[in-house]
Each structure stands twice: as C-alpha cells, then as structure tokens.
Scaffold this motif. Sequence first.
Motif, PDB file in Angstrom:
ATOM      1  N   ARG A  75      57.282   1.824 -28.494  1.00 21.74           N
ATOM      2  CA  ARG A  75      57.218   2.811 -27.420  1.00 21.74           C
ATOM      3  C   ARG A  75      56.778   2.231 -26.087  1.00 21.74           C
ATOM      4  O   ARG A  75      57.266   2.618 -25.041  1.00 21.74           O
ATOM      5  N   GLY A  76      55.825   1.315 -26.119  1.00 19.56           N
ATOM      6  CA  GLY A  76      55.359   0.755 -24.863  1.00 19.56           C
ATOM      7  C   GLY A  76      56.264  -0.347 -24.340  1.00 19.56           C
ATOM      8  O   GLY A  76      56.265  -0.663 -23.164  1.00 19.56           O
ATOM      9  N   LYS A  77      57.073  -0.930 -25.232  1.00 20.65           N
ATOM     10  CA  LYS A  77      57.795  -2.142 -24.844  1.00 20.65           C
ATOM     11  C   LYS A  77      59.213  -1.917 -24.366  1.00 20.65           C
ATOM     12  O   LYS A  77      59.773  -2.766 -23.706  1.00 20.65           O
ATOM     13  N   VAL A  78      59.808  -0.802 -24.761  1.00 19.79           N
ATOM     14  CA  VAL A  78      61.186  -0.583 -24.340  1.00 19.79           C
ATOM     15  C   VAL A  78      61.325   0.674 -23.495  1.00 19.79           C
ATOM     16  O   VAL A  78      60.634   1.662 -23.698  1.00 19.79           O
ATOM     17  N   GLY A  79      62.200   0.576 -22.517  1.00 18.16           N
ATOM     18  CA  GLY A  79      62.575   1.738 -21.727  1.00 18.16           C
ATOM     19  C   GLY A  79      64.027   2.034 -22.046  1.00 18.16           C
ATOM     20  O   GLY A  79      64.801   1.127 -22.351  1.00 18.16           O
ATOM     21  N   TYR A  80      64.408   3.293 -22.008  1.00 16.02           N
ATOM     22  CA  TYR A  80      65.760   3.659 -22.415  1.00 16.02           C
ATOM     23  C   TYR A  80      66.355   4.630 -21.413  1.00 16.02           C
ATOM     24  O   TYR A  80      65.761   5.648 -21.101  1.00 16.02           O
ATOM     25  N   CYS A 144      66.596   8.176 -13.305  1.00 18.90           N
ATOM     26  CA  CYS A 144      66.452   7.904 -14.737  1.00 18.90           C
ATOM     27  C   CYS A 144      65.974   6.480 -14.980  1.00 18.90           C
ATOM     28  O   CYS A 144      65.178   6.232 -15.885  1.00 18.90           O
ATOM     29  N   VAL A 145      66.476   5.549 -14.168  1.00 23.12           N
ATOM     30  CA  VAL A 145      66.007   4.166 -14.298  1.00 23.12           C
ATOM     31  C   VAL A 145      64.512   4.119 -13.985  1.00 23.12           C
ATOM     32  O   VAL A 145      63.729   3.512 -14.721  1.00 23.12           O
ATOM     33  N   ALA A 146      64.113   4.797 -12.917  1.00 23.78           N
ATOM     34  CA  ALA A 146      62.686   4.834 -12.558  1.00 23.78           C
ATOM     35  C   ALA A 146      61.879   5.430 -13.699  1.00 23.78           C
ATOM     36  O   ALA A 146      60.813   4.930 -14.061  1.00 23.78           O
ATOM     37  N   ARG A 147      62.423   6.477 -14.293  1.00 27.87           N
ATOM     38  CA  ARG A 147      61.733   7.132 -15.400  1.00 27.87           C
ATOM     39  C   ARG A 147      61.529   6.175 -16.575  1.00 27.87           C
ATOM     40  O   ARG A 147      60.458   6.150 -17.200  1.00 27.87           O
ATOM     41  N   ALA A 148      62.568   5.375 -16.830  1.00 31.97           N
ATOM     42  CA  ALA A 148      62.472   4.458 -17.968  1.00 31.97           C
ATOM     43  C   ALA A 148      61.476   3.333 -17.708  1.00 31.97           C
ATOM     44  O   ALA A 148      61.080   2.620 -18.616  1.00 31.97           O
ATOM     45  N   LEU A 149      61.056   3.197 -16.434  1.00 27.92           N
ATOM     46  CA  LEU A 149      60.141   2.109 -16.093  1.00 27.92           C
ATOM     47  C   LEU A 149      58.684   2.562 -16.080  1.00 27.92           C
ATOM     48  O   LEU A 149      57.786   1.761 -15.822  1.00 27.92           O
ATOM     49  N   VAL A 150      58.462   3.858 -16.333  1.00 29.75           N
ATOM     50  CA  VAL A 150      57.111   4.420 -16.205  1.00 29.75           C
ATOM     51  C   VAL A 150      56.069   3.635 -16.992  1.00 29.75           C
ATOM     52  O   VAL A 150      54.990   3.336 -16.497  1.00 29.75           O
ATOM     53  N   LEU A 156      64.558  -3.210 -21.039  1.00 33.62           N
ATOM     54  CA  LEU A 156      65.144  -1.966 -20.553  1.00 33.62           C
ATOM     55  C   LEU A 156      66.560  -1.832 -21.114  1.00 33.62           C
ATOM     56  O   LEU A 156      67.380  -2.731 -20.949  1.00 33.62           O
ATOM     57  N   PHE A 157      66.820  -0.731 -21.808  1.00 34.03           N
ATOM     58  CA  PHE A 157      68.162  -0.469 -22.324  1.00 34.03           C
ATOM     59  C   PHE A 157      68.846   0.552 -21.434  1.00 34.03           C
ATOM     60  O   PHE A 157      68.297   1.629 -21.199  1.00 34.03           O
ATOM     61  N   LEU A 158      70.032   0.225 -20.953  1.00 31.53           N
ATOM     62  CA  LEU A 158      70.783   1.194 -20.155  1.00 31.53           C
ATOM     63  C   LEU A 158      72.142   1.410 -20.802  1.00 31.53           C
ATOM     64  O   LEU A 158      72.922   0.471 -20.965  1.00 31.53           O
ATOM     65  N   ASP A 159      72.417   2.656 -21.174  1.00 34.15           N
ATOM     66  CA  ASP A 159      73.673   2.954 -21.859  1.00 34.15           C
ATOM     67  C   ASP A 159      74.694   3.454 -20.840  1.00 34.15           C
ATOM     68  O   ASP A 159      74.548   4.539 -20.298  1.00 34.15           O
TER      69      ASP A 159
END
Lengths: 316, 320
Positions: A75-80, A144-150, A156-159
Amino acid sequence: MLEITNLNKSFGKFKALNGLSLSVNDGELFGFVGANGAGKTTTMKICVGLETADNGSVKIDGNEVLDRKGSSLLRGKVGYVPDFFGVYADLTASEYLHFFAGAYNIWGKAADSLTDNLLELVNLSDKADTQVDSLSRGMKQKLCVARALVQNPKILFLDEPASGLDPKARHELKEILKNLSSMGKTIIISSHILPELIEMCTSIGIISHGEMKFNGSIEDALSLSSGGECIEITFSGDPGPALSLIRECPFIKSAEPISSGLRLTASGNDADYTALLKKLVTNDVPVATFSKKHENVEDIFLNIMEGGIQNAADNA
Amino acid sequence: MQRIMLKNAVFLKDVSIRSKKKRLAVSFFALNLIASMVFMLILMLTNGNFANYSNVDIQSFSWIYDGFIIIECAMICIMAPMETGPAISNERERQTLDVLLTTNMSHFDIILGKYLSSALYMLLTLVSLLPFQAVVLIYGGISLGQLFAVMLSQIITIMYLSSFGIYFSTVIKKSSRASAVNLCVVFLIVAGSALLCVIARVIGELNISYNSSVHTSTYNIFNTGEWSYLLLYLNPATTVFDVLDKLVGFGGVFSSNYNGMATIIDETAHVLDPNNFFIKHWAPIGFTLQMVTACLMLRRSASKLNSVKRRKKHGKDKNN
Ligand SMILES: Nc1ncnc2c1ncn2[C@@H]1O[C@H](COP(=O)(O)OP(=O)(O)O)[C@@H](O)[C@H]1O
Ligand SMILES: [Mg+2]
C-alpha cells in the motif's frame, strides 16, 4: 526493483495471464504494451492488490507482496492510476487530494502542504478550488496522477493514461511523467500504442495473450526487427542513374519506390551510408533528403506480438 | 486498525459532500414544514381551541406524541434503506472504490465511514424534528429523560437498519437495485417477522386444539408456535413499542398496565411468562441483539468489499 514471475490468472476457463514474467529496474520508465485484452490491466491490478493471482509471485525490492503480509507493504509502495478517472465530482481538486491524504492518514498542515505540492507538480495549482467535474479530461488525468502520488510511492502504475487525451494534454502528461522519472520513481505505463511510449520510455515489455513476448530496452526491441534499418531518399528532379548506383552497394538489400524517391532496406553502418550519399551527389543525382529510419515501429510491435521473432527475443 | 470518526477520511468526505448539497437544507425545511402543519392540525382537531390552556387534554398529547414517534419510525424505515443503498454501490459505479481500496484505509474503515455518515444524516433529521416532540414537554406528561430514552431507541433503530443497508449496498453492484432490495429487507424485518409470528401462532393454536397428543401440560414454545416471538427481538418495531409503552403509555391499546411487549405476550401466549427476565426487559435485550447483529453485518460487509481474498503465505490453493 519490481519482479513478476510466472503469474497466472484465469477468469473461469479463460486464461487471462499465462505464466507472465517481467522485471523493471528502479528508476525506469517502463512501457507495457499489448493489444486490448492482452492482460495489461489484469497484471497491474494484481500488482496493486486489487485482484488475486492464481499463482506466481510479485516482488518489490525482493519482498513478496502477494501474500497477506505483503499487502500492507504494498500500500505504501505503489501508486495506481486506473484506466478510468475514479474522481468524485462533488469535490474540488484540493478537497479530492485532501481526502486521499486522509486515507493515508495524513492530516492538517501536512495534508495542506502535500496537496499544494502535488497540485504544483502536475501544474494544477490554479485549479485547486475548481470542482473536479468541471475539469477537462487532461486535467482530471493529471489530478489522478497527483492522487496516486499522495503516499509518495516508489512505483507508479498508470493504466492507459493517455487514452482519450488530446495531443497537448498527452504531451503535458509525458513531461510530468518524465519529471517524476527523473525524481527517481519507477513508472510503469500501459498502452496499446507502441509509438506513444517509445519516445519516453527507457524500456518496454510486450504482452500478448497473457504472455510476455519481450522485456528489455527500446534499442533491443528495435534491433530485433528483421530487416535492420531502412534509408529513405527523395529527389528534387530526375534521379538519373541513382538506382543503378545504389544496386552496386553490397549492404543494400532491396529498394522500393516511394513518392518522389526510394526506400532502401539496408544493413550497413553509418560510414557506408555516408559513402553512398557521397557517391550519389558526385554523380549529380538531385538528392533532396537522405534519412535513416528504423523499420516502422508498429510493424515491429505486430511482429513481436505475433511471435514472428519470438526466437530472437528468447535469445536476447 | 479502527479509526475514530474524526480520522476517518471516508466519513469526513461524505459528510462534507452531503453538507454542500442543497438537498440537505431543502429536505430539512420541507420536513419541518410538513411536521409543523400536521402538528397544528392535530392540535386544532383534538383541543378545539388550543390557545386556551385550561382546555388542553393531557391524554391527547401522549397520543400525539405516540403518533409522532410512529411517523418518525416509519420515516426511518424508508430513509435507512434509501440512504445506505447507494453508499458503497455508488462508489463502485463511479469506479472510485478501486482507488479507495488501494489506500491505507482498511475495508472496515471504509465501511464504517460510509455507515456513520449515512447514520449521522438520519440522526440530524431526527434532531431537526425534536422541537415537535418537545411540545409535549410543555404540557407535561413526559419528562426530558423519557424523551431522550425514546430518541435513543430510534437511534438504535437507525443503526440497526442501516447496517443491513450497507451490507446490501456492498454486495449489489447497482445503487438503484441496492436501495430497492434494502426497502424489501426492512419490510421483511419489520412486517415480515410480525406476519411470520402471527402465522406461527395460528398454526400453533390449530395444533394444540386439534392434536390430541398435546395437552395443556405438554405445551411448549414449539407446539404453540411461540418460538416465533423470540424472532421479534430483531424487529425494531417491538423494541421501540416496548420503550414507548413503558415510558409514555400507548393509550391503553392493549391493556392498561403499560408493560410493553410483556403485555402483548401476557395476553397472547400460553407458555411464555411475561414476568420472565427476558420478556420483562424486552427493549434492552432486543437493542443489544440488534446492535450485535449490526456489528456482524458491518464485519460481513467489510469482508465482501473486495472479492479479493488474499492467499495464505504458503497456500498452494487456487481460488477461482
Ligand atoms: N473480471 C473479469 N472477468 C472475466 N474476464 C475478465 C475479467 N477481467 C478481465 N477479463 C478478461 O481478461 C482479458 C485481459 O483483460 P485486461 O487485463 O483488461 O486486458 P488489457 O488491459 O490488456 O486490455 C480480457 O480478455 C478480459 O476479457
Ligand atoms: Mg486495460
């Protein structure tokens, strides 16, 4: 370092992932390419803990993350950033980020400054108090990218982040991702369009029917193309003896006409090409342009996917 | 890890979204307008000239109060399913749930935040109607403590019914369907259990009067069908009635001894003893069972939030 080994996933009888393995080094901007339905989203969902794998392993820095213990580590290591926006229409951009800060247990002043920093990072500072539903698609995607960086993730995974964006928004997103990459984040972007990724990614993986067909650097992928490079020459007038001069060169394999010029399939080095150009010019051939091109990337992509150069990939 | 309300991001977000909507103010205004008009009408009908204090009929006030509480409870039975129906399913529809599931919030935190924000909204509705209940205070007959005891029983009803709402909102993907199912579930809990009880008792009565092997001495809760009364602990109508009858009195509808469910059981049952501890303390026991059920429903919802069941560390089992 992200290491996926022998991942399998079936939906009923349908095998969505079939022994998929891939590895991405730290700080890499990894392009994850494959046709629709190849299994990109499924792979990503497994990596961020939204889907279970039937078997196989996903390791981040050597730690298994698919088991119960690993899930909290994850949870702490990946952003999606999923392939849909997933935004709350009734919040402002700033409230949206505050909400996710809270979801990671960041409150008060820390959340305020985090939100400001993230909005600045994605060039949305001036939209902080705008309702999310009145933002353009490109802005939503950046949010959304900013959100995934919180939670300041490492990976960082971007679909399919660029799908549905106009060229300007696409460009801006690319710049943001390059910037993040230079900040040391590992970024994994999926797309079904290879050229879109080639100009920014440092390495790519090609997936087809739930299997990896290729995993390596862009250069390696391009060198896998069967015919090597091609040379395109255009003429400003009558090409005269051009064709016969070209035929004399041993490193030219074939020549085919294109509009006001020729496309040559070649396997020489740069010195050979210089020599060829010199020969043409000294023989008064009216050369307008002379350029080296890689084989059409889309063709390479299709080739790799259809297993046409499967063996080459295995050797690599 | 469970978080207190003020550190639950989902709770805070939902409360802030709700409070921004005009719907909140409009619905409170409309509700209070209707309530005040109904109240005026009742006062006029029951007392003729209510400006004349000497004419006020105390008994009719407790009737008005009872009626008002019943209307509020009926409102809760509609609001709880409608409010909680979209709670989780809406996040699923908007695809925000996936994103939420990747954060640090546990599944239970997410469920709890949704649950409490819906409940808070209904609680505010009740509070906004409190002035009407308070009218009975002016004329006496009911103390402030009794008023709050009745309110507490309504709050428990909200918490109880909402927990079912959250559960079905979690397992049903479409929010409109979840709300519809929720309404049916509340109907089953309230009316269905009462109907079941009546049917079981009728069958029981037929059984003891026509079955020659059953004699007065061999009556038990099974051959009389009285087991079905025990289901009623989980029917919030019975617990609220128990509180209301004991504290305020139900105008002697069932008898004049105002003993709540004990009165009803006394008058309709052969075996169950109205002086039994469990029957005498119907409301506290019922509320406890209801709150336990609510907790179980929330736990169950948390486990259904994501179909993802993590594999045990060395488990080789495939879960398809
Ligand atoms: N929940 C699911 N149930 C059944 N089939 C699914 C599910 N999710 C994905 N699939 C199937 O798995 C395959 C891979 O899907 P996906 O990973 O979304 O592909 P991509 O993202 O590469 O387009 C598709 O054929 C899709 O139909
Ligand atoms: Mg996809």
